[in-house]
Motif scaffolding. Structure first.
Motif, PDB file in Angstrom:
ATOM      1  N   LEU A 139      49.314  38.902  31.729  1.00 56.45           N
ATOM      2  CA  LEU A 139      47.964  39.369  32.065  1.00 56.45           C
ATOM      3  C   LEU A 139      47.414  38.502  33.183  1.00 56.45           C
ATOM      4  O   LEU A 139      47.566  37.282  33.162  1.00 56.45           O
ATOM      5  CB  LEU A 139      47.065  39.257  30.826  1.00 56.45           C
ATOM      6  CG  LEU A 139      45.559  39.494  31.003  1.00 56.45           C
ATOM      7  CD1 LEU A 139      45.278  40.946  31.372  1.00 56.45           C
ATOM      8  CD2 LEU A 139      44.809  39.118  29.723  1.00 56.45           C
ATOM      9  N   ILE A 140      46.763  39.134  34.168  1.00 52.76           N
ATOM     10  CA  ILE A 140      46.043  38.387  35.196  1.00 52.76           C
ATOM     11  C   ILE A 140      44.551  38.613  34.992  1.00 52.76           C
ATOM     12  O   ILE A 140      44.084  39.753  34.910  1.00 52.76           O
ATOM     13  CB  ILE A 140      46.467  38.830  36.609  1.00 52.76           C
ATOM     14  CG1 ILE A 140      47.895  38.344  36.889  1.00 52.76           C
ATOM     15  CG2 ILE A 140      45.518  38.272  37.664  1.00 52.76           C
ATOM     16  CD1 ILE A 140      48.432  38.744  38.235  1.00 52.76           C
ATOM     17  N   LEU A 141      43.812  37.521  34.900  1.00 50.93           N
ATOM     18  CA  LEU A 141      42.349  37.549  34.856  1.00 50.93           C
ATOM     19  C   LEU A 141      41.852  37.156  36.242  1.00 50.93           C
ATOM     20  O   LEU A 141      42.077  36.028  36.689  1.00 50.93           O
ATOM     21  CB  LEU A 141      41.821  36.568  33.806  1.00 50.93           C
ATOM     22  CG  LEU A 141      42.251  36.811  32.359  1.00 50.93           C
ATOM     23  CD1 LEU A 141      41.718  35.705  31.460  1.00 50.93           C
ATOM     24  CD2 LEU A 141      41.766  38.170  31.860  1.00 50.93           C
ATOM     25  N   ALA A 142      41.215  38.080  36.925  1.00 55.82           N
ATOM     26  CA  ALA A 142      40.715  37.826  38.279  1.00 55.82           C
ATOM     27  C   ALA A 142      39.188  37.813  38.227  1.00 55.82           C
ATOM     28  O   ALA A 142      38.564  38.842  37.979  1.00 55.82           O
ATOM     29  CB  ALA A 142      41.228  38.907  39.233  1.00 55.82           C
ATOM     30  N   ASP A 143      38.603  36.636  38.412  1.00 53.64           N
ATOM     31  CA  ASP A 143      37.150  36.478  38.275  1.00 53.64           C
ATOM     32  C   ASP A 143      36.508  36.486  39.661  1.00 53.64           C
ATOM     33  O   ASP A 143      36.540  35.487  40.378  1.00 53.64           O
ATOM     34  CB  ASP A 143      36.837  35.165  37.538  1.00 53.64           C
ATOM     35  CG  ASP A 143      35.395  35.109  37.041  1.00 53.64           C
ATOM     36  OD1 ASP A 143      34.631  36.058  37.331  1.00 53.64           O
ATOM     37  OD2 ASP A 143      35.039  34.131  36.367  1.00 53.64           O
TER      38      ASP A 143
END
Length: 227
Positions: free
Chosen positions: A162-166
């Protein structure tokens, strides 16, 4: 049946000691691209921080990449974060090290020891973001969009689920934002799950996808045309 990568049930998200989001129920399946939208102060960043265990889950149930956020022990947090790639608005590159050294630092910190393996992995992730030719440059020698590409490459190093891009385009001009977005979409099309917090509604129009909104203490899915 598509595996679930992230699931929250009846979760309360806190900002310091105050609840900012209540009764959060959220499910993201493998391979999805999901936007997280909402005004400044609506709880987007606090939700993101809870997902990568920067904030503790105090209330409700949460599971992310097979880790239980409620029972997560401090010693397990680094292992959780190896299965999650995190992309920040302000890149967070080490300014005094080359791009190679930035990426090498992450790999060594997560247990990689063989130089040939490290070199190959760095070359692979830089290829994915079209930045192989910048491997020996320092961050300040790159544009904002190029630095964000490196940050995305860094997030890919340990092959995260999973990539969390903030707010990954928050510091970029509109054209550069589109270019970074195209990189993220390509990564998603290759099977990676992405949750992206953003203020940039123009991107939602150009690249429509499942959208979750934080508003007035609630989190809910919105129909695309209403964003």
């Amino acid at each position: 049946m598509t595996p679930t990568i992230l699931e929250l049930k009846n979760v309360t998200i806190y900002q310091e000691e105050a609840p900012i989001l209540n009764n959060v129920n959220l499910q993201i399946n493998k391979g999805e691209f999901v936007y997280l939208i909402g005004k400044t102060g609506s709880g987007k960043s606090s939700l993101m921080k809870t997902l990568y265990a920067d904030l503790l889950l105090k209330s409700g149930e949460g599971c992310i990449v097979d880790y239980d956020l409620k029972t997560l022990k401090e010693k397990d947090i680094p292992y959780l974060r190896r299965k999650i790639g995190i992309v920040f608005q302000d890149f967070k590159l080490l300014p005094d090290r080359s791009i190679y050294k930035n990426l090498e630092f992450v790999l060594k910190a997560t247990g990689w020891t063989t130089k040939a393996d490290i070199d190959q992995r760095i070359s692979e992730v830089l290829s994915k973001v079209d930045m192989v030719n910048s491997i020996n440059k320092l961050p300040h020698q790159l544009s904002g969009g190029e630095q964000q590409r490196i940050a995305i490459a860094r997030a890919l190093l340990n092959d995260p689920e999973l990539i969390l891009a903030d707010e990954p385009t928050g510091n970029l001009d509109p054209q550069t934002s589109i270019e970074v977005m195209e990189v993220l979409r390509k990564i998603n099309q290759n099977g990676r799950t992405i949750l992206m917090a953003t203020h940039d509604y123009a991107l939602l129009v150009k690249f429509p996808s499942k959208t979750i909104r934080c508003e007035q203490g609630k989190v809910f899915e919105v129909i695309q045309k209403n964003v």
